[in-house]
Scaffold this motif. Structure first.
Motif, short mmCIF file in Angstrom:
data_model
loop_
_atom_site.label_atom_id
_atom_site.label_comp_id
_atom_site.label_asym_id
_atom_site.label_seq_id
_atom_site.Cartn_x
_atom_site.Cartn_y
_atom_site.Cartn_z
N SER A 55 0.83 -1.21 0.00
CA SER A 55 0.00 0.00 0.00
C SER A 55 0.86 1.25 0.00
O SER A 55 2.07 1.21 0.19
N LYS A 56 0.19 2.38 -0.18
CA LYS A 56 0.77 3.70 0.04
C LYS A 56 0.15 4.23 1.33
O LYS A 56 -1.07 4.20 1.49
N GLU A 57 0.99 4.72 2.22
CA GLU A 57 0.50 5.23 3.51
C GLU A 57 1.05 6.63 3.77
O GLU A 57 2.07 6.79 4.45
N PRO A 58 0.42 7.68 3.23
CA PRO A 58 0.86 9.04 3.54
C PRO A 58 0.35 9.45 4.92
O PRO A 58 -0.85 9.58 5.14
N LEU A 59 1.26 9.62 5.85
CA LEU A 59 0.90 9.93 7.23
C LEU A 59 1.11 11.42 7.52
O LEU A 59 2.03 12.04 6.98
N GLY A 60 0.28 11.97 8.37
CA GLY A 60 0.45 13.37 8.72
C GLY A 60 -0.60 13.83 9.71
O GLY A 60 -1.53 13.09 10.05
N PRO A 61 -0.47 15.07 10.19
CA PRO A 61 -1.43 15.62 11.16
C PRO A 61 -2.73 16.03 10.49
O PRO A 61 -2.76 16.32 9.29
N LEU A 62 -3.80 16.05 11.25
CA LEU A 62 -5.08 16.51 10.73
C LEU A 62 -5.86 17.22 11.82
O LEU A 62 -5.61 17.04 13.02
N VAL A 63 -6.81 18.05 11.39
CA VAL A 63 -7.64 18.82 12.31
C VAL A 63 -9.09 18.71 11.88
O VAL A 63 -9.40 18.30 10.77
N LYS A 64 -9.96 19.08 12.78
CA LYS A 64 -11.39 19.09 12.46
C LYS A 64 -11.67 20.15 11.40
O LYS A 64 -11.18 21.26 11.47
N HIS A 65 -12.47 19.77 10.41
CA HIS A 65 -12.77 20.69 9.32
C HIS A 65 -13.63 21.86 9.80
O HIS A 65 -14.45 21.71 10.70
N GLY A 66 -13.43 23.03 9.20
CA GLY A 66 -14.32 24.15 9.48
C GLY A 66 -13.65 25.40 9.96
O GLY A 66 -14.28 26.46 10.02
N ASP A 67 -12.35 25.33 10.32
CA ASP A 67 -11.64 26.52 10.77
C ASP A 67 -10.43 26.70 9.85
O ASP A 67 -9.37 26.12 10.07
N SER A 68 -10.60 27.49 8.82
CA SER A 68 -9.56 27.63 7.80
C SER A 68 -8.27 28.21 8.36
O SER A 68 -7.18 27.87 7.90
N GLN A 69 -8.37 29.10 9.34
CA GLN A 69 -7.15 29.67 9.91
C GLN A 69 -6.33 28.60 10.64
O GLN A 69 -5.11 28.52 10.48
N TRP A 70 -7.00 27.78 11.42
CA TRP A 70 -6.30 26.73 12.17
C TRP A 70 -5.69 25.70 11.21
O TRP A 70 -4.59 25.21 11.42
N GLU A 71 -6.43 25.38 10.16
CA GLU A 71 -5.90 24.47 9.14
C GLU A 71 -4.61 25.03 8.55
O GLU A 71 -3.63 24.30 8.35
N ASP A 72 -4.60 26.33 8.27
CA ASP A 72 -3.42 26.97 7.70
C ASP A 72 -2.25 26.97 8.68
O ASP A 72 -1.09 26.79 8.29
N ILE A 73 -2.53 27.18 9.96
CA ILE A 73 -1.47 27.20 10.96
C ILE A 73 -0.77 25.84 11.02
O ILE A 73 0.47 25.76 11.04
N VAL A 74 -1.54 24.77 11.05
CA VAL A 74 -0.95 23.43 11.08
C VAL A 74 -0.18 23.16 9.78
O VAL A 74 0.95 22.67 9.79
N ARG A 75 -0.80 23.49 8.65
CA ARG A 75 -0.18 23.24 7.34
C ARG A 75 1.16 23.98 7.21
O ARG A 75 2.17 23.40 6.80
N TRP A 76 1.17 25.24 7.57
CA TRP A 76 2.37 26.04 7.34
C TRP A 76 3.43 25.82 8.42
O TRP A 76 4.61 26.07 8.17
N THR A 77 3.04 25.33 9.58
CA THR A 77 4.06 24.96 10.57
C THR A 77 4.85 23.76 10.09
O THR A 77 6.09 23.73 10.19
N VAL A 78 4.16 22.76 9.53
CA VAL A 78 4.87 21.61 8.96
C VAL A 78 5.74 22.07 7.80
O VAL A 78 6.92 21.68 7.68
N ASN A 79 5.20 22.91 6.94
CA ASN A 79 5.99 23.43 5.82
C ASN A 79 7.23 24.18 6.30
O ASN A 79 8.29 24.13 5.67
N ALA A 80 7.10 24.89 7.42
CA ALA A 80 8.23 25.65 7.95
C ALA A 80 9.39 24.73 8.32
O ALA A 80 10.56 25.06 8.09
N LEU A 81 9.08 23.56 8.89
CA LEU A 81 10.13 22.61 9.27
C LEU A 81 10.82 22.05 8.03
O LEU A 81 12.04 21.87 8.01
N ILE A 82 10.03 21.77 6.99
CA ILE A 82 10.59 21.25 5.74
C ILE A 82 11.42 22.33 5.05
O ILE A 82 12.54 22.09 4.59
N TYR A 83 10.86 23.53 4.99
CA TYR A 83 11.54 24.64 4.31
C TYR A 83 12.84 24.99 5.02
O TYR A 83 13.84 25.35 4.37
#
Length: 358
Positions: free
Chosen positions: A244-272
């Motif tokens: 199989s393919k198993e892409p693992l990562g963090p997730l949040v409850k849908h509905g708060d676009s700002q919080w989704e962005d904070i989680v997304r861009w924090t992970v990106n910050a570590l990679i960047y």
């Protein structure tokens, strides 16, 4: 005034009337009208309670583990620590971890707890799938670990392929993509499946080690982790074949676009940060760099933090708290012998790639 002139005037007036609301929406003062209902509530709640509640695994060394003293460590744990640092800032992130509450979750409980709002983020070796994306009412952050499902067997059995597992007893965790993948693979290959299902990874691994099963299936990374804790690790081998393919990562409850962005861009910050050569140790010096990309990431130039509702140095806080992605990986998974593989930066032949910070 003739009829032709009157019609022209009416058309001009109507056109101006239509443009008024458009003009008001184009200004910065009216940008809030584009924010989704509910956006920002999670950040406000987390800051008000002064704690980030992280759904985690406490039984998987390398990813999420709680020791005898109550200390948490692991790859997924560090993702939560990075998010907490981005939200609270370095001065407020206590060394004893009091700004983070770890909520232990068995695999089958993840959906209900996430949807209930009892946790702020789920960072617990969870595969991104279409059905989970929709049915769990979840939004995934970037993939933090590209994995694949495999099998572990005892060396002395001589089992080498999935076909060799025909009719064998296989330990698997109930209510997971691991269980679905196992069933799909055996059905597609017309193999006889005897699955013994358990509530969590530790129980499943223990059942295999005690001899209740002939094979144990899980993500390759989890198999490596579990083998390291067994009494005789060298007596167990992981089959080369993945199913199989198993892409693992963090997730949040849908509905708060700002919080989704904070989680997304924090992970990106570590990679960047790894892409730019910024480490936990050199980050303070790198803030003096003349490179505009580095300056934007570390908050000495631009308004990246403002766009997320965070302080200018939010990414800097995350990096000096846990390091860049490569440091997080090596600190937690390196000692287990886990290789970077697909989890290398794209510049090194892997799949990791941060969206631009601009």
């Amino acid at each position: 005034m003739n009829e032709t002139k009157l019609r022209k005037i009416v058309r001009v007036v109507l056109g101006l009337a239509l443009l008024i609301p458009l003009a008001s929406c184009s200004g910065r003062a009216s940008s809030s009208s584009f924010i989704e209902p509910g956006a920002g509530k999670t950040l406000a709640r987390v800051r008000a309670k002064r704690i980030l509640t992280c759904g985690s695994n406490t039984q998987l060394p390398g990813f999420g583990k709680r020791d005898e003293l109550g200390n948490y460590s692991g790859f997924d744990v560090d993702i939560c620590r990075a998010i907490a640092a981005a939200v609270f800032g370095v001065p407020d992130l206590k060394a004893d971890g009091e700004d983070i509450e770890y909520f232990y979750l068995q695999a089958a409980d993840r959906q209900d707890v996430l949807r209930s709002g009892r946790i702020d983020v789920l960072s617990r070796n969870t595969t991104w799938t279409l059905s989970r994306d929709r049915e769990w009412e979840a939004t995934y952050g970037p993939t933090t670990y590209y994995d694949g499902q495999g099998f572990m067997v005892r060396r002395d059995t001589g089992l080498q392929t999935v076909a060799d597992l025909n009719g064998k007893r296989i330990c698997v965790i109930r209510g997971t993509t691991t269980e679905i993948n196992l069933e799909d693979t055996f059905r597609a290959r017309q193999l006889d499946l005897q699955a013994l299902k358990f509530a969590d990874d530790l129980t499943s691994a223990n059942a295999y080690e005690s001899g209740d099963c002939d094979a144990y299936t899980s993500d390759q990374s989890a198999l490596i982790s579990r083998r390291s804790t067994m009494d005789e690790p060298d007596e167990h081998v992981i089959l080369a074949e993945t199913i199989s393919k198993e892409p693992l990562g963090p997730l949040v409850k849908h509905g708060d676009s700002q919080w989704e962005d904070i989680v997304r861009w924090t992970v990106n910050a570590l990679i960047y940060a790894e892409e730019l050569g910024i480490t936990q140790q050199n980050a303070p010096v790198m803030r003096e760099s003349n490179d505009p990309e580095i300056r934007r990431l570390l908050g000495t130039e631009g308004n990246m933090g403002e766009l997320l509702g965070l302080d200018p140095d939010w990414a800097y806080a995350a990096i000096i708290t846990v390091g860049n992605y490569g440091e997080v990986f090596e600190r937690n998974l390196g000692p287990l012998g886990v290789e970077r593989g697909l989890n290398e930066l794209y510049t090194n032949g892997g799949l990791l790639y941060s969206q631009p910070f601009r």
